[in-house]
Scaffold this motif. Structure first.
Motif, short mmCIF file in Angstrom:
data_model
loop_
_atom_site.label_atom_id
_atom_site.label_comp_id
_atom_site.label_asym_id
_atom_site.label_seq_id
_atom_site.Cartn_x
_atom_site.Cartn_y
_atom_site.Cartn_z
N TYR A 7 0.82 -1.21 0.00
CA TYR A 7 0.00 0.00 0.00
C TYR A 7 0.86 1.26 0.00
O TYR A 7 0.45 2.29 -0.55
CB TYR A 7 -0.93 -0.02 1.21
N THR A 8 2.03 1.19 0.61
CA THR A 8 2.94 2.34 0.55
C THR A 8 3.35 2.61 -0.89
O THR A 8 3.37 3.76 -1.35
CB THR A 8 4.18 2.10 1.42
N ASP A 9 3.66 1.55 -1.62
CA ASP A 9 4.01 1.70 -3.04
C ASP A 9 2.87 2.37 -3.81
O ASP A 9 3.10 3.28 -4.61
CB ASP A 9 4.32 0.34 -3.67
N HIS A 10 1.65 1.90 -3.57
CA HIS A 10 0.51 2.48 -4.30
C HIS A 10 0.21 3.90 -3.85
O HIS A 10 -0.27 4.71 -4.66
CB HIS A 10 -0.72 1.58 -4.14
N TYR A 11 0.47 4.22 -2.61
CA TYR A 11 0.28 5.59 -2.15
C TYR A 11 1.18 6.54 -2.93
O TYR A 11 0.75 7.61 -3.39
CB TYR A 11 0.58 5.69 -0.65
N ARG A 45 -6.04 7.45 -1.27
CA ARG A 45 -4.85 7.53 -0.42
C ARG A 45 -5.24 7.55 1.06
O ARG A 45 -4.52 7.01 1.91
CB ARG A 45 -4.02 8.75 -0.81
N LYS A 46 -6.37 8.14 1.37
CA LYS A 46 -6.85 8.12 2.75
C LYS A 46 -7.14 6.68 3.19
O LYS A 46 -6.78 6.26 4.30
CB LYS A 46 -8.12 8.96 2.88
N LYS A 47 -7.74 5.90 2.28
CA LYS A 47 -8.04 4.49 2.57
C LYS A 47 -6.75 3.70 2.75
O LYS A 47 -6.62 2.90 3.70
CB LYS A 47 -8.87 3.91 1.43
N LEU A 48 -5.78 3.93 1.86
CA LEU A 48 -4.51 3.23 1.97
C LEU A 48 -3.79 3.60 3.26
O LEU A 48 -3.24 2.74 3.95
CB LEU A 48 -3.61 3.57 0.77
#
Length: 314
Positions: free
Chosen positions: A248-252, A268-271
């Motif tokens: 999820y950090t990568d996708h953020y 990004r809030k969800k991640l």
């Protein structure tokens, strides 16, 4: 050789690599094969190549269908496969001559339903010791998540395990859902630490294409599926939390430099919320720490600046 192995190969515009792939399957030391080539609406010479091989090898069946993606192509293969065991191969990859014989022998000798091998590595420092072990489902799940080894072509399956399963159409990361479901159907998996599958890193598929809404949505959907469909085990939950933080950090950061896919910041809030729930002292990194403490606009600036610098490098 009484056991028939059905090898299912989705084919789409693979003319550059297709002959190599089919030859590697047809020339296996284990000969009792049903080779199913699903031509998924190719616009290049893939159909001609498939038909040419089928003319010279009665073990090869060619199915031509409208383009529907690899999930639908694999499903077509599963619907017509007659084998006692099932294997999936991607048309831009190839396999070592001994692969299917080795996997089948291990499966039969140990009364297993699934055997897994390794693929070739891009790193020279990876050690393959050719060791074999039988893992229970929890141990196998931990290894698969730790190494992101969800790819279905890494395994040989007993027919009874997968004959009623199907891949989800029109999505990427279809292998995640399929592999988690397989793990939940077996008590153990045989794992051979040998790179018998040759993965092609030259081909640019959808997984390695530009970021998109589909990549954003399926990343979350697949990760939530993992978390919701694994055994309730303390150590396994730790592995999943580590996976969530890193993935999820990568996708953020990807969303931070592709803000058109998250203009209001809701994704990004969800991640960020999921990262916070999964974060601990053992899995925190500088990047995940930045996601937690820095404002969204600051990370956007950092991400865009980093991308600009990288694009200027030779």
């Amino acid at each position: 050789m009484t056991n028939l192995i059905s090898v299912i190969v989705p084919v789409y515009n693979a003319e550059q690599y297709l002959e190599r792939c089919i030859n590697s399957i047809a020339n296996q030391t284990y000969r009792n094969l049903e080779i199913i080539l699903i031509n998924d609406g190719s616009s290049d010479s893939s159909k001609t190549i498939c038909n040419s091989f089928a003319t010279n090898d009665t073990r090869i069946t060619v199915v031509n269908q409208q383009n529907g993606g690899s999930s639908i192509a694999r499903n077509t293969g599963l619907e017509i496969a007659k084998g006692d065991f099932i294997s999936f191969i991607d048309s831009d990859d190839y396999i070592e001559p001994i692969m299917l014989e080795k996997m089948l022998n291990l499966l039969l000798e140990n009364n297993l339903e699934v055997v897994e091998i390794e693929r070739n590595s891009a790193e020279n420092n990876v050690v393959f010791d050719d060791s074999f072990k039988i893992e229970n489902s929890i141990t196998a799940t931990k290894r698969i998540i730790n190494t992101t080894s969800f790819q279905v072509w890494k395994r040989l399956y007993k027919r009874s395990i997968v004959e009623n399963m199907r891949f989800i159409p029109n999505i990427i990361h279809q292998d995640v859902f399929f592999t988690i479901d397989v793990i939940n159907k077996v008590n153990s998996i045989g794992f051979l630490n040998s790179p018998l599958y040759q993965y092609n890193r030259e081909s640019i598929g959808i997984i390695r294409s530009n970021y998109s809404e589909m990549k954003r949505d399926i990343a979350i959907r697949a990760t939530e599926y993992i978390k919701s469909n694994i055994a309730d085990d303390i150590e396994l939950n730790k592995v999943v939390n580590n996976y969530i933080v890193g993935y999820y950090t990568d996708h953020y950061f990807l969303l931070s430099r592709n803000t058109n896919f998250d203009q209001n910041g809701n994704y990004r809030k969800k991640l960020r919320t999921s990262i916070l729930k999964s974060l601990n002292v053992s899995n925190v990194s500088l990047r995940s720490f930045m996601v937690i403490v820095l404002p969204r606009k600051v990370i956007e600036f950092i991400s865009v600046s980093y991308k600009a610098v990288k694009s200027k490098q030779p």
